[in-house]
Design an enzyme around this catalytic site. Structure first.
Site, PDB file in Angstrom:
ATOM      1  N   CYS A  57     -18.662 -61.906  14.942  1.00  0.00           N
ATOM      2  CA  CYS A  57     -17.578 -61.177  15.596  1.00  0.00           C
ATOM      3  C   CYS A  57     -16.362 -62.072  15.849  1.00  0.00           C
ATOM      4  CB  CYS A  57     -18.114 -60.504  16.853  1.00  0.00           C
ATOM      5  SG  CYS A  57     -17.125 -59.091  17.310  1.00  0.00           S
ATOM      6  N   HIS A  64     -23.105 -57.988  16.341  1.00  0.00           N
ATOM      7  CA  HIS A  64     -23.764 -58.895  17.297  1.00  0.00           C
ATOM      8  C   HIS A  64     -25.288 -58.876  17.152  1.00  0.00           C
ATOM      9  CE1 HIS A  64     -20.303 -59.888  19.930  1.00  0.00           C
ATOM     10  NE2 HIS A  64     -19.833 -58.749  19.441  1.00  0.00           N
ATOM     11  N   GLU A 122     -27.331 -60.975  18.184  1.00  0.00           N
ATOM     12  CA  GLU A 122     -27.964 -61.540  19.394  1.00  0.00           C
ATOM     13  C   GLU A 122     -28.164 -60.479  20.464  1.00  0.00           C
ATOM     14  OE1 GLU A 122     -24.931 -61.790  18.515  1.00  0.00           O
ATOM     15  OE2 GLU A 122     -23.685 -61.489  20.286  1.00  0.00           O
TER      16      GLU A 122
END
Ligand code: GLN
Length: 194
Positions: free
Chosen positions: A74, A168, A170
């Site tokens: 990102c 994302h 994560e």
């Protein structure tokens, strides 16, 4: 893990869950000690400013020139691009990826969304992409491998040892993209030594 700003904690947890020795990088000596680097999501203009404030821009450029593998997500992908479209004029780009990236390209109304992605190296099970004010990859050079797209826009790219994601990973429990990066980085580092 570049830890100046952004979603550092989640990345550290994901990398550790993959068995990597993952540590925050805020200083030159911490950067020198790293084999590979994750540039997190967050705010690319802020991260860009902090890289300069912390005196990390030049050391980072030197490590990149030396081939240090990078996973950029990102805002990290924006930093890692060769050119930012709709960025701030003073925001830095590291040119890790031979690609132009447009900030906040998905507009105000659809600032955040999720989508199931077919990511080429991960096999058949889709990866849930969480997009938050995501950047869009607009032009790519020949060295860029597109691993996943939405409507012809690349959202996961690779270039040599580097992995760039507009979303994302994560923020999900799915570790496959962190694992994929660690494998990519390890094989690049092994062939550098050989
Ligand atoms: N829009 C942010 C930027 O320009 C990136 C958003 C994110 O990392 N989730 O840096």
């Amino acid at each position: 893990m570049l830890a100046l700003q952004g979603d550092v904690r989640e990345h550290l947890a994901a990398l550790q869950a993959c068995g990597a020795e993952a540590l925050p990088v805020r200083t030159r000596s911490e950067l020198d000690a790293a084999d590979a680097l994750v540039l997190p999501g967050g705010e690319s203009t802020t991260m860009s400013r902090l890289l300069r404030v912390f005196g990390l821009e030049q050391p980072l450029r030197e490590r990149l020139a030396g081939g240090m593998p990078v996973m950029a997500t990102c805002a990290g992908l924006i930093l890692g691009s060769r050119r930012v479209l709709d960025g701030r004029p003073d925001q830095l780009t590291l040119g890790i990826f031979d690609a132009d990236v447009r900030r906040n390209a998905y507009g105000r109304q659809v600032e955040s969304f999720e989508a199931d992605l077919a990511v080429a190296p991960l096999g058949i099970a889709p990866f849930r992409g969480v997009f938050i004010r995501a950047p869009r990859v607009e032009n790519t050079g020949g060295g860029v491998e597109v691993l996943a797209s939405i409507d012809d826009n690349p959202v996961a790219i690779a270039q040599g040892p580097h992995l760039g994601l507009a979303f994302h990973p994560e923020m999900t429990d799915d570790l496959r993209l962190h694992q994929h990066f660690l494998q990519r980085a390890a094989s690049a580092l092994e062939s550098n030594v050989a």
